[in-house]
Design an enzyme around this catalytic site. Structure first.
Site, PDB file in Angstrom:
ATOM      1  N   HIS A 524       4.471   0.923  -6.545  1.00  0.00           N
ATOM      2  CA  HIS A 524       5.316  -0.257  -6.333  1.00  0.00           C
ATOM      3  C   HIS A 524       5.874  -0.275  -4.913  1.00  0.00           C
ATOM      4  CE1 HIS A 524       5.350  -0.382 -10.830  1.00  0.00           C
ATOM      5  NE2 HIS A 524       5.245  -1.672 -10.568  1.00  0.00           N
ATOM      6  N   HIS A 528       1.303  -3.133  -2.835  1.00  0.00           N
ATOM      7  CA  HIS A 528       1.169  -3.824  -4.128  1.00  0.00           C
ATOM      8  C   HIS A 528       1.620  -5.272  -3.988  1.00  0.00           C
ATOM      9  CE1 HIS A 528       1.557  -4.928  -8.325  1.00  0.00           C
ATOM     10  NE2 HIS A 528       2.865  -5.085  -8.187  1.00  0.00           N
ATOM     11  N   HIS A 564       8.299 -10.235  -5.685  1.00  0.00           N
ATOM     12  CA  HIS A 564       8.418  -9.991  -7.117  1.00  0.00           C
ATOM     13  C   HIS A 564       8.791  -8.557  -7.469  1.00  0.00           C
ATOM     14  CE1 HIS A 564       4.457  -8.080  -6.915  1.00  0.00           C
ATOM     15  NE2 HIS A 564       4.645  -7.638  -8.149  1.00  0.00           N
ATOM     16  N   ASP A 565       8.580  -7.576  -6.569  1.00  0.00           N
ATOM     17  CA  ASP A 565       8.965  -6.181  -6.855  1.00  0.00           C
ATOM     18  C   ASP A 565       9.842  -5.596  -5.754  1.00  0.00           C
ATOM     19  OD1 ASP A 565       8.008  -5.499  -9.375  1.00  0.00           O
ATOM     20  OD2 ASP A 565       5.995  -5.042  -8.656  1.00  0.00           O
ATOM     21  N   ASP A 693      -0.207  -9.995 -10.872  1.00  0.00           N
ATOM     22  CA  ASP A 693       0.578  -8.760 -10.861  1.00  0.00           C
ATOM     23  C   ASP A 693      -0.189  -7.578 -11.436  1.00  0.00           C
ATOM     24  OD1 ASP A 693       2.798  -7.092 -10.541  1.00  0.00           O
ATOM     25  OD2 ASP A 693       3.629  -7.636 -12.493  1.00  0.00           O
TER      26      ASP A 693
END
Length: 796
Positions: A524, A528, A564-565, A693
């Protein structure tokens, strides 16, 4: 057939409080004491209180949480053997009591009801060990206690164990004072005889529940020989238990009302190991027929074969027209109950209908309730089961049938789709909500898209292809691929023009977002994020997706993919909840990471005009864009995975397929109405980012293998930390010493990937992805069939 009552079975269940339990401070006076110490030191052992730990015991579908084992040592005098067992109990975190006389041993056992008793049988002059064992067995609570005799090492001929067994001992231990020998013996006892006794205790409780059940229950062997019927069965069928036990079912009179093909259907079904449920006529002892709602469940036993059949029968008395007067009274009583139930239902419906706002699910429930009023009993009961399902909150989350058999899938589901097993005490994992990063000076380049170094630009030339190698870009940019790829993709989609912001602002924003990804994470990290951004851009170029989404949706999707992360700690939501992290507390253990990613993204964006890409858009447009980004980021949380996929299939794929079957491609207006409705646009965006994802298994094999290694390493690191901190291990199969990476990938593809990408491919037309998925699955299967646990086969 659902049961009307729930059953709770307790077997000295305890909650781990981090404190010593009350009885850990109650050693027997005089001759019975609790001990600790090191027998190797030669010093006497001192009284103590053992630690309170929680032992988990698994029995098939049941899981019991036991407090530490209670062990009673009976030795006339302390010696190296007794000290060895004391030390072993301490090491195993058992509660240990030591008695020196038969009287104190019986007194201690009567108070504590120990799980394991070890009696010194070496010196008959001190006390009669066999007489003591018989005395303990005479105590009612000793039925499930394991008793071990410590015997002398035989000088010549081996003695028979039958005198010990006849006295009530379960096994013997040939004297050996070695501390590890004692410890190993205790472990074998716990995991063998003692656990078997736990199971027997639980079985006794279960049979008590069966005796109290109002449903008629019949258990037969694999050969259809009746082995058990409960009192309800006796009452309904008119038999006494002794008249049925040991008889084959074919010996018991059967009703001629059942069609021959029904019996064949039932037998064919249950012999395949499948459950059968339906309406069946049985013949009572007096010859009357009784109609029953029957569920027959095969029970798999030793060797994986069917060893028993469990039949649960519920009479349908109001349909038994041939019943005698007493049964008619019972039927009328049942009708009265139904009538009262119907009146209550009408009363409830009246209140519901008086409400000014009615949810769609309420309308469905009202329709079913109305249909029940005029339905025969079997249909009404079936509709009751439908209503039970509709009233649950997890309408879209399937039950995993092979979960207990597949630990990899079990752990993935438990680790990714739950919020953890809450600890009642323990260390807290502090994930600090740190101050946003300042922009490091070395991130001040590139000034614009045109200033990207040629070496980096060259690695991005194939960015439009699904087979684009993100790891080449990671290496070329020194682990900062998100800024460079973001500049190119955002430029291609005209994001700056849409947002009316300078490219310098976009560049600063990308750099700030990337700086808040953790480069120390193996998976992560910003690579990514760049990979998900690339997949999102690829999907946005597909014709069906372009037909569905507006420019604002495309911009929202690209931004959501980028952030998103952000600030992901490399640990799952379950871990953070178990550890009591600051984020878990802040977000109430609900979508912890996803909520944090979305919130931090907007904090980082709006805190400084230099990177505020939303500064120049109109307020309403900002609100719409913000809501879309938040919704997409939250959609990446796995607890609602099946809800998103099933809603997409039912709301979009199935209506489109129905149109095509009816010659539908010509009906452009109908297709457009499906694709562009506000609700369906949201479903498309959720599905798009979800697929982006977790698209690793659909990438070319080499990229798939690299991603598999990275996510496995991150899960290994989490398991290591859970063990260090004493936290619940949420994914036990991800132990770096024992894990099979191929099995974990197979489980992930089977459970999460295949259905989702089948649905997405049916919508967006992605044959190349599906080919990669098929190839990769075969690769992992091949490794697993060779019993390999690694990412790659060994070199030839």
């Amino acid at each position: 057939m659902g049961c009307a009552s729930s059953i709770h079975i307790s077997d000295r269940v305890v909650y781990h409080s981090g404190k010593e339990s009350e009885d850990s401070h109650s050693p027997q006076q005089t001759n019975a004491t609790q001990h600790q110490g090191n027998p190797a030191s030669g010093l006497p052992l001192k009284p103590h209180s053992c630690k309170t730990t929680l032992t988990e015991v698994q029995f098939g579908p049941m899981k019991l949480f036991k407090d530490p084992l209670q062990v009673l040592l009976v030795f006339a005098k302390e010696d190296s053997q007794s000290n060895g067992f004391c030390w072993a109990c301490e090491k195993a975190n058992y509660r240990c009591s030591l008695a020196h006389t038969p009287e104190s041993a019986l007194e201690c056992f009567s108070e504590k009801h120990h799980d394991l008793v070890i009696v010194d049988h070496r010196h008959s002059r001190h006390f009669d060990a066999e007489a003591l064992c018989r005395s303990i067995r005479a105590v009612n609570s000793s039925e499930n206690t394991v008793i071990v005799a410590v015997v002398k090492r035989p000088d010549r001929e081996e003695a028979s164990v039958m005198p010990l067994i006849n006295a009530g001992f379960n096994r013997r231990y040939v004297e050996n004072a070695n501390m590890m020998a004692c410890y190993n013996e205790l472990l074998q006892l716990e995991h063998g005889e003692v656990r078997a006794q736990f199971k027997l205790r639980a079985c006794n409780a279960i049979f008590t529940a069966l005796e109290q059940s109002q449903d008629a229950i019949e258990i037969t062997s694999e050969d259809q020989v009746i082995q058990y019927v409960n009192p309800a069965y006796e009452a309904i069928m008119g038999y006494q238990q002794g008249e049925l036990l040991g008889k084959e079912i074919i010996e018991v009179p059967k009703s001629e009302k059942n069609k021959p093909d029904l019996l064949e259907t039932i037998n064919t079904c249950i012999r395949k190991g499948k459950e059968w449920q339906g309406i069946y006529y049985a013949k009572k002892k007096n010859g009357d027929n009784i109609q029953q709602n029957v569920k027959i469940t095969p029970v798999i036993g030793q060797g994986g074969k069917i060893r028993h059949y469990v039949s649960i029968n519920r009479p349908l008395n109001d349909n038994n027209k041939s019943e005698k007067s007493s049964e008619r009274v019972q039927a009328e009583s049942q009708t009265d109950i139904q009538s009262r139930s119907s009146q209550r239902r009408h009363s409830s419906m009246a209140r519901i209908h008086s409400m000014t706002i009615e949810a769609p699910i309420t309308k469905v429930i009202n329709i079913i309730n109305a249909a029940q009023e005029s339905s025969p009993m079997p249909v009404a009961e079936a509709l009751d089961r439908v209503l039970e399902i509709l009233r649950t909150t997890e309408l879209y989350s399937p039950q995993l049938g092979t979960k207990d058999e597949d630990p990899h899938t079990n752990d993935l589901v438990g680790g990714l789709m739950t919020d953890g097993l809450r600890r009642l005490s323990g260390n807290e994992y502090i994930l600090s909500t740190k101050q946003p990063h300042h922009l490091p000076s070395h991130l001040a380049t590139p000034l614009s898209l045109n200033d990207i170094p040629p070496r980096i630009a060259q690695t991005m030339e194939t960015e439009g292809s699904w087979d684009f190698d993100i790891f080449n870009l990671e290496a070329a940019t020194m682990k900062r691929p998100l800024t460079y790829l973001g500049l190119k993709i955002f430029s291609k989609f005209g994001v700056c023009e849409f947002l009316n912001c300078p490219e310098a602002t976009l560049r600063s924003w990308l750099q700030v977002i990337e700086a808040n990804y953790h480069s120390s994470n193996s998976y992560h990290n910003s690579t990514h994020a760049a990979d998900v951004l690339h997949a999102t851009a690829y999907f946005l170029c597909k014709e069906r997706v372009k037909q569905s989404l507006d420019p604002i949706d495309e911009v929202a999707a690209l931004i959501a993919a980028t952030v998103h992360d952000v600030d992901h700690p490399g640990r799952t939501n379950s871990f953070l909840c178990n550890a009591g992290s600051e984020l878990a507390i802040l977000y109430n253990d609900t979508a912890v990471l996803e909520s944090h990613h979305a919130a931090l993204a907007f904090q980082l964006t709006t805190r400084d005009d230099k990177c505020n890409i939303f500064k120049y858009i109109e307020r309403n447009e900002y609100r719409t864009l913000r809501q879309a980004v938040i919704d997409m980021v939250l959609a990446t949380e796995m607890t609602k995975h099946f809800e998103h996929v099933n809603k997409f299939v039912n709301s979009i794929n199935k209506p489109l397929a129905a149109l095509e079957e009816n010659g539908g491609n010509n009906d452009e207006e109908s297709v457009k109405s499906i694709l562009t409705s506000p609700e369906n646009r949201i479903l498309v965006k959720r599905m798009l980012i979800k697929c982006a994802d977790i698209s690793n298994p659909c990438r070319p094999l080499e990229l798939c293998i690299e991603w598999a290694g990275r996510i496995s390493e991150e899960y290994f690191a989490q398991t290591d930390e859970e063990k260090r901190q004493g936290l619940p291990v949420v994914m036990p199969v991800f132990d770096r010493h024992t894990c099979s990476i191929p099995k974990s990938q197979i489980s992930f593809i089977d459970y999460f990937i295949t259905d989702m990408f089948d649905a997405w491919d049916a919508f967006a037309d992605l044959p190349n992805l599906m080919q990669h998925l098929d190839n990769n699955f075969k690769y992992w299967k091949g490794l697993d069939e060779r019993k390999l646990h690694s990412l790659r086969p060994p070199p030839e």
